[in-house]
Design a protein around this motif. Structure first.
Motif, PDB file in Angstrom:
ATOM      1  N   PRO B  62       0.805  -1.223   0.000  1.00  0.00           N
ATOM      2  CA  PRO B  62       0.000   0.000   0.000  1.00  0.00           C
ATOM      3  C   PRO B  62       0.851   1.293   0.000  1.00  0.00           C
ATOM      4  O   PRO B  62       1.946   1.286   0.557  1.00  0.00           O
ATOM      5  CB  PRO B  62      -0.804  -0.106   1.307  1.00  0.00           C
ATOM      6  N   THR B  63       0.289   2.310  -0.603  1.00  0.00           N
ATOM      7  CA  THR B  63       0.930   3.636  -0.575  1.00  0.00           C
ATOM      8  C   THR B  63      -0.150   4.672  -0.283  1.00  0.00           C
ATOM      9  O   THR B  63      -1.221   4.654  -0.894  1.00  0.00           O
ATOM     10  CB  THR B  63       1.595   3.953  -1.923  1.00  0.00           C
ATOM     11  N   LEU B  64       0.198   5.586   0.613  1.00  0.00           N
ATOM     12  CA  LEU B  64      -0.725   6.677   0.924  1.00  0.00           C
ATOM     13  C   LEU B  64      -0.190   7.940   0.241  1.00  0.00           C
ATOM     14  O   LEU B  64       0.997   8.255   0.344  1.00  0.00           O
ATOM     15  CB  LEU B  64      -0.794   6.887   2.439  1.00  0.00           C
ATOM     16  N   VAL B  65      -1.086   8.643  -0.444  1.00  0.00           N
ATOM     17  CA  VAL B  65      -0.687   9.892  -1.097  1.00  0.00           C
ATOM     18  C   VAL B  65      -1.413  11.052  -0.414  1.00  0.00           C
ATOM     19  O   VAL B  65      -2.640  11.005  -0.280  1.00  0.00           O
ATOM     20  CB  VAL B  65      -1.037   9.857  -2.605  1.00  0.00           C
ATOM     21  N   ARG B  66      -0.634  12.054   0.025  1.00  0.00           N
ATOM     22  CA  ARG B  66      -1.281  13.278   0.513  1.00  0.00           C
ATOM     23  C   ARG B  66      -1.388  14.195  -0.683  1.00  0.00           C
ATOM     24  O   ARG B  66      -0.400  14.792  -1.111  1.00  0.00           O
ATOM     25  CB  ARG B  66      -0.441  13.923   1.616  1.00  0.00           C
ATOM     26  N   PRO B  69      -2.878  19.262   1.368  1.00  0.00           N
ATOM     27  CA  PRO B  69      -2.351  20.402   0.610  1.00  0.00           C
ATOM     28  C   PRO B  69      -1.049  20.053  -0.126  1.00  0.00           C
ATOM     29  O   PRO B  69      -0.352  19.131   0.295  1.00  0.00           O
ATOM     30  CB  PRO B  69      -2.110  21.463   1.689  1.00  0.00           C
ATOM     31  N   VAL B  70      -0.792  20.730  -1.188  1.00  0.00           N
ATOM     32  CA  VAL B  70       0.456  20.510  -1.919  1.00  0.00           C
ATOM     33  C   VAL B  70       1.616  20.930  -1.024  1.00  0.00           C
ATOM     34  O   VAL B  70       1.421  21.772  -0.130  1.00  0.00           O
ATOM     35  CB  VAL B  70       0.463  21.312  -3.242  1.00  0.00           C
ATOM     36  N   PRO B  71       2.825  20.460  -1.205  1.00  0.00           N
ATOM     37  CA  PRO B  71       3.205  19.475  -2.216  1.00  0.00           C
ATOM     38  C   PRO B  71       2.699  18.058  -1.899  1.00  0.00           C
ATOM     39  O   PRO B  71       2.479  17.742  -0.731  1.00  0.00           O
ATOM     40  CB  PRO B  71       4.732  19.545  -2.186  1.00  0.00           C
ATOM     41  N   VAL B  72       2.554  17.294  -2.997  1.00  0.00           N
ATOM     42  CA  VAL B  72       2.123  15.896  -2.827  1.00  0.00           C
ATOM     43  C   VAL B  72       3.199  15.120  -2.082  1.00  0.00           C
ATOM     44  O   VAL B  72       4.390  15.299  -2.338  1.00  0.00           O
ATOM     45  CB  VAL B  72       1.883  15.265  -4.219  1.00  0.00           C
ATOM     46  N   ARG B  73       2.710  14.290  -1.149  1.00  0.00           N
ATOM     47  CA  ARG B  73       3.675  13.437  -0.417  1.00  0.00           C
ATOM     48  C   ARG B  73       3.203  11.989  -0.436  1.00  0.00           C
ATOM     49  O   ARG B  73       1.995  11.726  -0.446  1.00  0.00           O
ATOM     50  CB  ARG B  73       3.784  13.905   1.028  1.00  0.00           C
ATOM     51  N   LYS B  74       4.141  11.043  -0.401  1.00  0.00           N
ATOM     52  CA  LYS B  74       3.792   9.613  -0.411  1.00  0.00           C
ATOM     53  C   LYS B  74       4.340   8.920   0.829  1.00  0.00           C
ATOM     54  O   LYS B  74       5.447   9.232   1.263  1.00  0.00           O
ATOM     55  CB  LYS B  74       4.380   8.943  -1.650  1.00  0.00           C
ATOM     56  N   ILE B  75       3.597   8.029   1.339  1.00  0.00           N
ATOM     57  CA  ILE B  75       4.073   7.191   2.458  1.00  0.00           C
ATOM     58  C   ILE B  75       3.837   5.745   2.041  1.00  0.00           C
ATOM     59  O   ILE B  75       2.685   5.351   1.774  1.00  0.00           O
ATOM     60  CB  ILE B  75       3.308   7.477   3.767  1.00  0.00           C
ATOM     61  N   ASP B  81       3.547   2.860  11.671  1.00  0.00           N
ATOM     62  CA  ASP B  81       4.391   3.761  12.471  1.00  0.00           C
ATOM     63  C   ASP B  81       3.694   5.125  12.541  1.00  0.00           C
ATOM     64  O   ASP B  81       3.794   5.954  11.626  1.00  0.00           O
ATOM     65  CB  ASP B  81       5.778   3.871  11.826  1.00  0.00           C
ATOM     66  N   ASP B  82       2.977   5.395  13.634  1.00  0.00           N
ATOM     67  CA  ASP B  82       2.167   6.606  13.764  1.00  0.00           C
ATOM     68  C   ASP B  82       3.006   7.874  13.577  1.00  0.00           C
ATOM     69  O   ASP B  82       2.609   8.810  12.878  1.00  0.00           O
ATOM     70  CB  ASP B  82       1.493   6.653  15.143  1.00  0.00           C
ATOM     71  N   GLU B  83       4.180   7.879  14.203  1.00  0.00           N
ATOM     72  CA  GLU B  83       5.026   9.079  14.173  1.00  0.00           C
ATOM     73  C   GLU B  83       5.400   9.452  12.745  1.00  0.00           C
ATOM     74  O   GLU B  83       5.267  10.593  12.314  1.00  0.00           O
ATOM     75  CB  GLU B  83       6.304   8.837  14.986  1.00  0.00           C
ATOM     76  N   LYS B  84       5.807   8.409  12.032  1.00  0.00           N
ATOM     77  CA  LYS B  84       6.258   8.627  10.659  1.00  0.00           C
ATOM     78  C   LYS B  84       5.098   9.170   9.814  1.00  0.00           C
ATOM     79  O   LYS B  84       5.275  10.100   9.000  1.00  0.00           O
ATOM     80  CB  LYS B  84       6.770   7.300  10.095  1.00  0.00           C
ATOM     81  N   VAL B  85       3.937   8.630  10.026  1.00  0.00           N
ATOM     82  CA  VAL B  85       2.769   9.048   9.255  1.00  0.00           C
ATOM     83  C   VAL B  85       2.428  10.498   9.590  1.00  0.00           C
ATOM     84  O   VAL B  85       2.205  11.322   8.689  1.00  0.00           O
ATOM     85  CB  VAL B  85       1.563   8.125   9.550  1.00  0.00           C
ATOM     86  N   LEU B  86       2.452  10.799  10.876  1.00  0.00           N
ATOM     87  CA  LEU B  86       2.072  12.163  11.283  1.00  0.00           C
ATOM     88  C   LEU B  86       3.061  13.207  10.752  1.00  0.00           C
ATOM     89  O   LEU B  86       2.665  14.304  10.342  1.00  0.00           O
ATOM     90  CB  LEU B  86       1.962  12.234  12.806  1.00  0.00           C
ATOM     91  N   VAL B  87       4.364  12.850  10.718  1.00  0.00           N
ATOM     92  CA  VAL B  87       5.379  13.769  10.192  1.00  0.00           C
ATOM     93  C   VAL B  87       5.090  14.055   8.722  1.00  0.00           C
ATOM     94  O   VAL B  87       5.116  15.200   8.265  1.00  0.00           O
ATOM     95  CB  VAL B  87       6.792  13.180  10.372  1.00  0.00           C
ATOM     96  N   LEU B  89       2.266  13.844   7.190  1.00  0.00           N
ATOM     97  CA  LEU B  89       0.987  14.518   6.942  1.00  0.00           C
ATOM     98  C   LEU B  89       0.936  15.930   7.519  1.00  0.00           C
ATOM     99  O   LEU B  89      -0.032  16.659   7.279  1.00  0.00           O
ATOM    100  CB  LEU B  89      -0.168  13.689   7.532  1.00  0.00           C
ATOM    101  N   ARG B  90       1.987  16.282   8.257  1.00  0.00           N
ATOM    102  CA  ARG B  90       1.943  17.566   8.954  1.00  0.00           C
ATOM    103  C   ARG B  90       1.975  18.723   7.962  1.00  0.00           C
ATOM    104  O   ARG B  90       2.720  18.701   6.995  1.00  0.00           O
ATOM    105  CB  ARG B  90       3.118  17.684   9.925  1.00  0.00           C
TER     106      ARG B  90
END
Lengths: 489, 94
Positions: B62-66, B69-75, B81-87, B89-90
């Protein structure tokens, strides 16, 4: 940094992140293929996880190739086939007894496109283990194989058998005539048959037997009640055939009770089985017999007293021994005639007509027109029957000697004198002789007259009055009301 | 917070693989706990339509795309890993 190079750098970082994620197992699918022909490919399927899952199964699982050779098997498979282990390369013949191996080989060969269940006994002799065998074709890459699963259904089979046994036991209990109550170790009724209604009116299941059927035991020392009985049985002791009184039973109270321990499959005691046979009929028979014995004793004594009295009085009145013998014998025979009738009817009541018939029989043909009996179907008790029999005998003796039956042409009419209207009215009977000649009263009265006038005086309203009318003797008899059996009054 | 500050998140999954299911579950939990009412999630199953991978050049699932707001980010990964995700998406300035 220029924008293209920044984009390049971003894509590089993204590629590195993707590789890292794949390497570290953070993804389990990839998009592969050229543009417009993208496909999703699952990756990273963990064979160890599936192996762990298969190993953890309770069912035995194995995969065999075309020739029945084991490619893979789990621990349960070896355990169920009673082998220390089943190694890849083992054949079915290595794992099963020859017959089962043949059956399995047949299944492998003949059931490639289906599923077949078999039940095979396994284990040491006597201790049967039931396994359910499932065979299913399996694609192994390019080769075909067969998946075999073994499920231990021994407990299910045993449960089915136990259920069958219990159904049979219930059928046996249900068909028993005596009340059967099965209790658990707490004395709570778990089963009861239809006959148990004789000891408890409602449904006893779920209730305490000691509470719903309290019993006292007649001759059983040491047993104080139902709870004691159940404790004895639950301790493994059987109690057979003790008499008990169940005071709360709906109808009969007297029972013959037995109790036995209820043993389970492992011979352990799970409760008790109580059977109760209704003793009321036997008790009633015993009471009836005792009553009859007392009655018989009473009658024998009465009869002996009567015989002695007849003997003594006859002796006093008769002139010679021959006269005594004739009169005494005739009177005893008269007594015997009524006794015979009573014996035939089990000492129940007799009709007046039957008594008169029996007493006149020795003297005259009662079907001939010299005797006319009108009605007299009323029934009287044995005591009145005996007295009436003696009276009729004396009247008949006199009639033969001196009265209507002494010569041709005379006749006797015996009839009801007056209908009874009240329960305490005596039964009145008229004995009327037509002697066809003038009759004069006798100069001397013998014992016969005493018998006639006194015999029916034993109770209120009873008696007899003898009159000597010119046409012949008339006797008005009165049977005491207490001994008259007449439903119409 | 204005509407424009809402996050638009696209999660790419591949049917019901273990990592895909874990990612859906983790993302919903994290958003509920940390961004209540300020996010919009779209789940795209690439097994049903692999061509949709093209828009964000998805390779690993799986890949999450933000997306906003831009810029687009992928996780990439199952988002455990909550911390990594929150960083990732911040939003700047938060």
């Amino acid at each position: 940094m220029s924008e293209p190079s920044a984009e390049l750098r971003r894509r590089l970082l993204e590629a590195e992140e993707t590789l890292r994620a794949i390497r570290e197992g953070e993804v389990d699918a990839l998009v592969v293929g050229a543009i417009d022909r993208e496909q999703v490919l699952s990756i990273g399927g963990d064979p160890e996880a599936f192996r762990s899952f298969i190993e953890g199964m309770e069912a035995g699982a194995a995969v065999v190739d075309d020739s029945g050779r084991i490619l893979y098997s789990n621990g349960a498979f070896a355990r169920l086939t009673l082998r220390a282990s089943a190694q890849p390369g083992d054949t079915l013949a290595d794992l099963f007894d020859p017959e089962t191996a043949r059956t399995l080989a047949d299944c492998v060969e003949s059931n490639r496109e289906g599923l077949q269940d078999l039940r095979i006994p396994s284990g040491p002799r006597g201790a049967q283990k039931f396994l359910q065998l499932s065979v299913r074709p399996l694609q192994l890459g390019l080769d075909r194989g067969t998946a075999i699963t073994l499920t231990d259904v021994t407990e299910r089979i045993q449960a089915e058998r136990e259920e069958q046994a219990e159904r049979s036991a219930r059928a046996i209990i249900a068909s028993a005539n005596e009340a059967v109550l099965v209790c658990d170790l707490r004395g709570i009724v778990t089963h009861a048959n239809a006959a148990a209604r004789a000891v408890y009116a409602g449904d006893p299941v779920g209730l305490s037997l000691a509470q719903i059927v309290p019993m006292t035991f007649v001759d059983a020392t040491g047993l104080t009640g139902t709870a004691d009985l159940l404790e004895f049985a639950a301790a493994g002791d059987a109690i057979q055939g003790i008499e008990a009184t169940a005071q709360n039973a709906p109808a009969a109270k007297d029972f013959l009770v037995s109790a036995a321990p209820l043993r389970g499959a492992g011979d352990e005691v799970n409760g008790s089985v109580v059977t109760m046979v209704d003793l009321s009929q036997r008790k009633a028979a015993e009471r009836r017999q005792a009553l009859l014995m007392r009655e018989l004793d009473h009658r024998v004594k009465n009869t002996l007293t009567l015989v002695l009295a007849i003997s003594r009085r006859t002796l006093l009145k008769e002139q010679s021994f021959d006269d005594f013998q004739t009169a005494f014998t005739a009177r005893i025979q008269a007594l015997a005639a009524t006794h015979n009738l009573l014996a035939e009817r089990s000492w129940e009541d007799l009709s007046v007509r039957d008594i008169i018939d029996a007493e006149l029989m020795p003297f005259v043909d009662i079907k001939r027109p010299r005797i006319e009996i009108d009605g007299l179907e009323t029934r009287v008790q044995p005591r009145a029957a005996i007295a009436l029999g003696l009276v009729v005998h004396e009247l008949a003796t006199n009639a033969v000697k001196y009265g209507a039956l002494a010569r041709e042409g005379g006749h006797i009419r015996i009839s009801s004198a007056r209908p009874r209207t009240q329960p305490d009215d005596p039964l009145r009977i008229e004995w009327r002789e037509h002697a066809d000649r003038l009759v004069t009263p006798p100069l001397r009265f013998g014992y016969g007259q005493t018998v006639i006038s006194r015999s029916l005086e034993y109770a209120s309203g009873g008696g007899a009055v003898l009159r000597f009318e010119p046409e012949g003797v008339v006797c008005d008899l009165a049977v005491p009301a207490v001994d008259v059996v007449d439903a119409t009054v | 917070m204005s509407e424009g500050e809402n996050r638009k998140l696209i999660l790419y999954v591949a049917g019901q693989t273990p990592k895909s299911l874990a990612a859906i579950s983790n993302l919903r939990r994290i958003c509920d706990e940390h961004m209540s009412g300020r996010y919009e999630i779209q789940v795209i199953d690439l097994r049903e339509n692999p061509k949709l991978a093209r828009e964000h050049s998805i390779v690993a699932i799986p890949t999450l795309v933000r997306e906003l707001p831009v810029p687009v980010r992928k996780i990439i990964g199952d988002l455990s890993d909550d911390e990594k995700v929150l960083v990732s998406l911040r939003i700047e300035g938060e």
